[in-house]
Write a protein that holds these residues in place. Structure first.
Motif, short mmCIF file in Angstrom:
data_model
loop_
_atom_site.label_atom_id
_atom_site.label_comp_id
_atom_site.label_asym_id
_atom_site.label_seq_id
_atom_site.Cartn_x
_atom_site.Cartn_y
_atom_site.Cartn_z
N GLN A 1 4.51 5.13 1.94
CA GLN A 1 3.84 6.03 0.46
C GLN A 1 2.55 6.94 2.03
OE1 GLN A 1 0.10 3.79 -1.15
NE2 GLN A 1 1.57 2.01 -0.89
N GLN B 1 -3.33 -0.98 -1.28
CA GLN B 1 -3.06 0.38 -0.35
C GLN B 1 -3.87 0.65 0.93
OE1 GLN B 1 -4.53 3.67 -2.85
NE2 GLN B 1 -2.46 4.04 -2.90
N THR C 1 -2.29 -2.10 3.16
CA THR C 1 -0.64 -1.38 3.96
C THR C 1 -1.37 -0.41 4.87
OG1 THR C 1 0.32 -2.13 1.64
CG2 THR C 1 1.16 -0.63 3.58
N TRP C 2 -2.05 0.42 4.80
CA TRP C 2 -2.58 0.79 5.44
C TRP C 2 -3.51 1.14 6.87
CZ3 TRP C 2 -2.65 5.96 6.53
CH2 TRP C 2 -3.73 6.94 7.92
N TYR D 1 -5.04 -3.10 -6.79
CA TYR D 1 -4.03 -1.68 -6.55
C TYR D 1 -5.09 -1.01 -5.12
CZ TYR D 1 -1.93 2.94 -6.09
OH TYR D 1 -1.38 4.08 -5.74
N LEU E 1 -3.83 7.74 3.85
CA LEU E 1 -4.38 7.08 2.27
C LEU E 1 -5.78 8.03 2.23
CD1 LEU E 1 -4.99 4.64 0.80
CD2 LEU E 1 -6.56 3.74 3.08
#
Length: 272
Positions: free
Chosen positions: A115, A74, A77-78, A70, A121
């Motif tokens: 998000q 994240q 993606t960041w 997970y 982040l």
């Protein structure tokens, strides 16, 4: 009959729980317990035990592996968002000051980045050290920053100097997907792959030695800085090494740059 141990429901959005987990993973990684794109199986029982001491909650190995996947997703993606959006990064809020239409354009292609539209982040530097092999990132000492023996001094949690358009990002996206697949399979380099990597490093060292006495900054001087930024597994490493060997002006420009971000941005510009 085996003793039943009650397992706590995981909540990785909890700042304390999340930070302790990441730091324990970094500790295992720094002690040489990486295996491909994850940690060796022997790490998880130790992390379970230490995490229970720190937060007073018991987790199982599946929960920790899910947390790893997970947080890695994240981070990727960041990292892509930072690379593509470039100059829109706000260093105070650690978010992106971008026009609505720019966000909408990006989210149509990468909806998972939603998000990070209004918040940064969490634990970006630590995740950088843990998962930063994609763009080779910084080893920083101290628990707040984390360390990664396979990383360099550039942090993709800060944007590079040259933003990439969404069209140019297609190749980066394909690269990230290939690397994500390889990491998920947790493949360890076999003897042939290791031998090829050793041969590549030998060739780079040979080139460095041959050019080190040329006029202007030597290739050796430039390579010393490059090795602090990137590992030779990163494609950007060879783009820069090749540039150093071609032109004295490139070496002079490299030595004159004042920041790691500036140097990484320059290497990206050579890809075209």
């Amino acid at each position: 009959m085996a003793q039943h141990v009650e397992v706590t429901r995981a909540n990785w959005s909890d700042p304390t729980q999340r930070k302790h987990f990441i730091n324990l993973c970094l500790q295992e990684a720094n002690n040489g317990f990486r295996s491909g794109g994850t940690l060796k199986p022997s790490c998880w029982p130790r992390i379970i035990k230490e995490l229970e001491k720190l937060v007073g909650k018991r987790f199982n190995q599946k929960q920790l592996k899910n947390a790893w996947d997970y947080m890695k997703k994240q981070y990727l993606t960041w990292s892509r968002l930072v690379t593509v959006m470039g100059h829109g990064y706000n260093f105070v809020t650690r978010t992106f000051d971008l026009p609505t239409e720019r966000w909408e354009e990006y989210l149509r292609k990468y909806p998972e980045a939603k998000q990070f539209r209004y918040k940064p982040l969490a634990n970006a530097e630590e995740l950088e050290a843990l998962f930063g092999g994609v763009l080779a990132i910084d080893p920083k000492n101290g628990s707040s920053e984390g360390t990664d023996n396979t990383s360099s001094t550039h942090s993709t949690s800060m944007p590079c100097e040259i933003p990439i358009s969404l069209e140019e990002d297609d190749n980066l996206q394909r690269k990230l997907r290939r690397e994500q697949t390889a990491d998920d399979e947790a493949r360890v380099p076999n003897k042939k792959q290791k031998r090829n990597l050793d041969q590549i490093e030998t060739k780079v060292n040979t080139i460095t030695y041959a050019w080190e006495n040329l006029e202007g900054p030597s290739v050796q001087e430039c390579m010393k800085i490059l090795r602090q930024l990137l590992t030779f597994e990163n494609p950007l490493y060879f783009i820069a090494a090749n540039a150093f060997c071609k032109r004295k002006e490139y070496r002079e420009l490299w030595m004159d740059m004042e920041s790691d971000q500036e140097r990484i941005g320059w290497i990206w510009s050579l890809r075209k």
